[in-house]
Design a protein around this motif. Sequence first.
Motif, PDB file in Angstrom:
ATOM      1  N   ARG A 267       0.774  -1.226   0.106  1.00 52.75           N
ATOM      2  CA  ARG A 267      -0.105   0.017   0.114  1.00 52.75           C
ATOM      3  C   ARG A 267       0.820   1.212   0.050  1.00 52.75           C
ATOM      4  O   ARG A 267       0.552   2.207  -0.860  1.00 52.75           O
ATOM      5  CB  ARG A 267      -0.941  -0.319   1.150  1.00 52.75           C
ATOM      6  N   ASP A 268       1.830   1.285   0.804  1.00 49.98           N
ATOM      7  CA  ASP A 268       2.950   2.142   0.660  1.00 49.98           C
ATOM      8  C   ASP A 268       3.237   2.702  -0.547  1.00 49.98           C
ATOM      9  O   ASP A 268       3.487   3.737  -0.952  1.00 49.98           O
ATOM     10  CB  ASP A 268       4.007   2.065   1.838  1.00 49.98           C
ATOM     11  N   GLU A 269       3.716   1.647  -1.313  1.00 53.25           N
ATOM     12  CA  GLU A 269       4.233   1.662  -2.425  1.00 53.25           C
ATOM     13  C   GLU A 269       3.121   2.385  -3.611  1.00 53.25           C
ATOM     14  O   GLU A 269       3.811   3.219  -4.289  1.00 53.25           O
ATOM     15  CB  GLU A 269       4.655   0.323  -3.191  1.00 53.25           C
ATOM     16  N   ILE A 270       2.071   1.917  -3.658  1.00 53.80           N
ATOM     17  CA  ILE A 270       0.916   2.718  -4.358  1.00 53.80           C
ATOM     18  C   ILE A 270       0.797   4.124  -4.132  1.00 53.80           C
ATOM     19  O   ILE A 270       0.778   5.043  -4.821  1.00 53.80           O
ATOM     20  CB  ILE A 270      -0.391   1.632  -4.021  1.00 53.80           C
ATOM     21  N   VAL A 271       0.765   4.291  -2.767  1.00 53.92           N
ATOM     22  CA  VAL A 271       0.636   5.909  -2.145  1.00 53.92           C
ATOM     23  C   VAL A 271       1.655   6.644  -2.788  1.00 53.92           C
ATOM     24  O   VAL A 271       1.634   7.764  -3.252  1.00 53.92           O
ATOM     25  CB  VAL A 271       0.472   5.809  -0.633  1.00 53.92           C
ATOM     26  N   ARG A 272       2.923   5.945  -2.512  1.00 57.68           N
ATOM     27  CA  ARG A 272       4.051   6.857  -3.170  1.00 57.68           C
ATOM     28  C   ARG A 272       3.933   7.206  -4.566  1.00 57.68           C
ATOM     29  O   ARG A 272       4.372   8.267  -5.026  1.00 57.68           O
ATOM     30  CB  ARG A 272       5.345   5.842  -2.901  1.00 57.68           C
ATOM     31  N   ALA A 273       3.495   6.231  -5.330  1.00 52.84           N
ATOM     32  CA  ALA A 273       3.537   6.210  -6.794  1.00 52.84           C
ATOM     33  C   ALA A 273       2.600   7.214  -6.794  1.00 52.84           C
ATOM     34  O   ALA A 273       2.800   8.313  -7.896  1.00 52.84           O
ATOM     35  CB  ALA A 273       3.008   4.927  -7.535  1.00 52.84           C
ATOM     36  N   ALA A 274       1.564   7.415  -6.515  1.00 54.25           N
ATOM     37  CA  ALA A 274       0.414   8.350  -6.485  1.00 54.25           C
ATOM     38  C   ALA A 274       0.852   9.687  -6.234  1.00 54.25           C
ATOM     39  O   ALA A 274       0.814  10.734  -7.007  1.00 54.25           O
ATOM     40  CB  ALA A 274      -0.842   7.962  -5.657  1.00 54.25           C
ATOM     41  N   ASN A 275       1.475  10.055  -5.138  1.00 54.00           N
ATOM     42  CA  ASN A 275       2.502  11.139  -4.739  1.00 54.00           C
ATOM     43  C   ASN A 275       3.228  11.811  -5.780  1.00 54.00           C
ATOM     44  O   ASN A 275       3.300  12.875  -5.853  1.00 54.00           O
ATOM     45  CB  ASN A 275       2.956  11.076  -3.342  1.00 54.00           C
ATOM     46  N   ARG A 276       4.061  10.769  -6.222  1.00 52.05           N
ATOM     47  CA  ARG A 276       4.929  11.128  -7.398  1.00 52.05           C
ATOM     48  C   ARG A 276       4.271  11.758  -8.532  1.00 52.05           C
ATOM     49  O   ARG A 276       4.620  12.805  -9.006  1.00 52.05           O
ATOM     50  CB  ARG A 276       5.821  10.108  -7.660  1.00 52.05           C
ATOM     51  N   LEU A 277       3.147  11.110  -8.798  1.00 52.32           N
ATOM     52  CA  LEU A 277       2.413  11.585 -10.141  1.00 52.32           C
ATOM     53  C   LEU A 277       1.954  12.846  -9.783  1.00 52.32           C
ATOM     54  O   LEU A 277       2.056  13.794 -10.367  1.00 52.32           O
ATOM     55  CB  LEU A 277       1.498  10.423 -10.630  1.00 52.32           C
ATOM     56  N   ILE A 278       1.291  13.074  -8.580  1.00 50.46           N
ATOM     57  CA  ILE A 278       0.928  14.534  -8.027  1.00 50.46           C
ATOM     58  C   ILE A 278       1.857  15.583  -8.174  1.00 50.46           C
ATOM     59  O   ILE A 278       1.598  16.543  -8.542  1.00 50.46           O
ATOM     60  CB  ILE A 278       0.280  14.338  -6.788  1.00 50.46           C
ATOM     61  N   ALA A 279       3.094  15.252  -7.846  1.00 48.46           N
ATOM     62  CA  ALA A 279       4.180  16.199  -7.829  1.00 48.46           C
ATOM     63  C   ALA A 279       4.568  16.384  -9.149  1.00 48.46           C
ATOM     64  O   ALA A 279       5.076  17.605  -9.250  1.00 48.46           O
ATOM     65  CB  ALA A 279       5.166  15.596  -7.045  1.00 48.46           C
ATOM     66  N   GLU A 280       4.268  15.519 -10.044  1.00 48.90           N
ATOM     67  CA  GLU A 280       4.575  16.051 -11.569  1.00 48.90           C
ATOM     68  C   GLU A 280       3.579  16.801 -11.952  1.00 48.90           C
ATOM     69  O   GLU A 280       3.830  17.136 -13.101  1.00 48.90           O
ATOM     70  CB  GLU A 280       4.984  14.608 -12.309  1.00 48.90           C
ATOM     71  N   GLY A 281       2.544  17.028 -11.359  1.00 44.35           N
ATOM     72  CA  GLY A 281       1.544  17.689 -12.008  1.00 44.35           C
ATOM     73  C   GLY A 281       0.333  17.118 -12.558  1.00 44.35           C
ATOM     74  O   GLY A 281      -0.476  17.696 -13.222  1.00 44.35           O
ATOM     75  N   LYS A 282       0.527  15.743 -12.517  1.00 40.85           N
ATOM     76  CA  LYS A 282      -0.486  14.973 -13.198  1.00 40.85           C
ATOM     77  C   LYS A 282      -1.987  15.295 -12.666  1.00 40.85           C
ATOM     78  O   LYS A 282      -1.970  15.286 -11.329  1.00 40.85           O
ATOM     79  CB  LYS A 282      -0.410  13.519 -13.236  1.00 40.85           C
TER      80      LYS A 282
ATOM     81  N   GLU B  84      -0.794   2.450 -16.291  1.00 42.43           N
ATOM     82  CA  GLU B  84       0.841   2.362 -16.708  1.00 42.43           C
ATOM     83  C   GLU B  84       1.525   3.276 -15.646  1.00 42.43           C
ATOM     84  O   GLU B  84       2.744   3.260 -15.538  1.00 42.43           O
ATOM     85  CB  GLU B  84       0.997   2.594 -18.166  1.00 42.43           C
ATOM     86  N   ASP B  85       0.954   4.459 -15.685  1.00 44.76           N
ATOM     87  CA  ASP B  85       1.649   5.599 -14.842  1.00 44.76           C
ATOM     88  C   ASP B  85       1.931   4.906 -13.350  1.00 44.76           C
ATOM     89  O   ASP B  85       3.038   5.231 -12.890  1.00 44.76           O
ATOM     90  CB  ASP B  85       0.684   6.896 -14.549  1.00 44.76           C
ATOM     91  N   ILE B  86       0.789   4.306 -12.739  1.00 48.92           N
ATOM     92  CA  ILE B  86       1.179   3.674 -11.294  1.00 48.92           C
ATOM     93  C   ILE B  86       2.254   2.533 -11.473  1.00 48.92           C
ATOM     94  O   ILE B  86       3.120   2.713 -10.759  1.00 48.92           O
ATOM     95  CB  ILE B  86      -0.041   3.176 -10.963  1.00 48.92           C
ATOM     96  N   SER B  87       2.128   1.625 -12.393  1.00 49.80           N
ATOM     97  CA  SER B  87       3.249   0.456 -12.673  1.00 49.80           C
ATOM     98  C   SER B  87       4.594   1.190 -12.778  1.00 49.80           C
ATOM     99  O   SER B  87       5.378   0.509 -12.283  1.00 49.80           O
ATOM    100  CB  SER B  87       2.812  -0.224 -13.914  1.00 49.80           C
TER     101      SER B  87
END
Length: 247
Positions: free
Chosen positions: A155-170, A176-179
Motif C-alpha cells: 500500500r505504501d508503494e502505491i501511495v508513493r507512486a500516486a504522490n510522485r504523479l501528483i508532484a509531477e502535476g498530473k 501504466e503511470d502507477i506501474s
Amino acid sequence: MLFKKKNTEIDLSSLDMKKVVSDAKLQHIAFIMDGNGRWAQNRGLPREAGHKVGVEAFRRIANKCKEYGIGTITIYAFSTENWARPKNEVNEIMRLLDKYISEAEKEDAENRSQYHVLGDKERLGADLKAKCEYLEDFTKDNPYVVNIALNYGGRDEIVRAANRLIAEGKTEITEEDISSNLFTSHSPDPDLIVRSGGEYRLSNFLMWQSAYSELYFCDTLWPDMDDMDLRKAIVEFSKRKRRFGGI
Ligand code: IPE
Ligand code: IPE
Ligand code: MG
C-alpha cells in the motif's frame, strides 16, 4: 498413499525443470519467506536463529531459480509492519540483511544477479541505505534480477507512486503511470507468488503487481524450504490455466 507420494517425489526430482519453466512461461517468482520464527521456536531457539537459517534457505532457492532459468525473483525480507517486532529481533534481521548485502557484492561474479532493493530505504539508516544503493549500481549489468523487498509495503508503494504523479502535476493517471512508478518498474508482474509457513495471505506484498499472479501456499517453514518445495510450486504453476479474464 506412501507409494503414491514417493512416486510423485521421484517424478519431481527427475523433471527437466528448465523445460517446465520455459514451457510454462514462468518469468518471475515472488517469495513470501514466512516461518523463520516458528522454525526456531520449534527447536527451543531464539527467533533470530530462524532468520539466520532463513538467509541460507534464500541463497539455496535463489540459486535453483537461476539454474531453472527464472529471470526474476522477488523476496519479501522485511515489511513496513515488521518494525512492530521487538527491537532485538528487528536489529538482528537488519544485521543479517546488511551481511547478506555485503556478501552479495563479493559473490558478484558467480552470482550474476542484478539486485534491486524494493521499499523505502530512508528508514534503514544511512549506512545500510548506502550499501543497498552501491549493490544496486555495482550489479546493474548482471542478467538475473533479484528484488529484495526491505521495509516494503504494497500500500505504501502505491501511495508513493500516486504522490510522485501528483508532484509531477498530473491530474489524471493511467494504470501504466502507477506501474511505472512502483519499486518494481523494472520487472514484469510476478507470475507466481509462493508463501511458505502455512498462512494464506499476502500481508501487504505486491498488492498492485499480484492482480493476476498465481498463488501457491506451502506449510514448509522457510528455513526448511528446499529444491523439492520449489519444484512442487513450479509444477503446480505449470498446471494452472491462466485466463486473465478471458475464456
Ligand atoms: C518471516 O518469518 C521473516 C520475516 C517476517 C522477517 P517470521 O519471522 O514471520 O516467522 P514466523 O511467521 O513468526 O514463524
Ligand atoms: C510477511 O510475513 C512479511 C515478510 C515475510 C517479510 P509476516 O510474518 O510479517 O506476516 P503476518 O504478520 O503473518 O501477516
Ligand atoms: Mg510470519
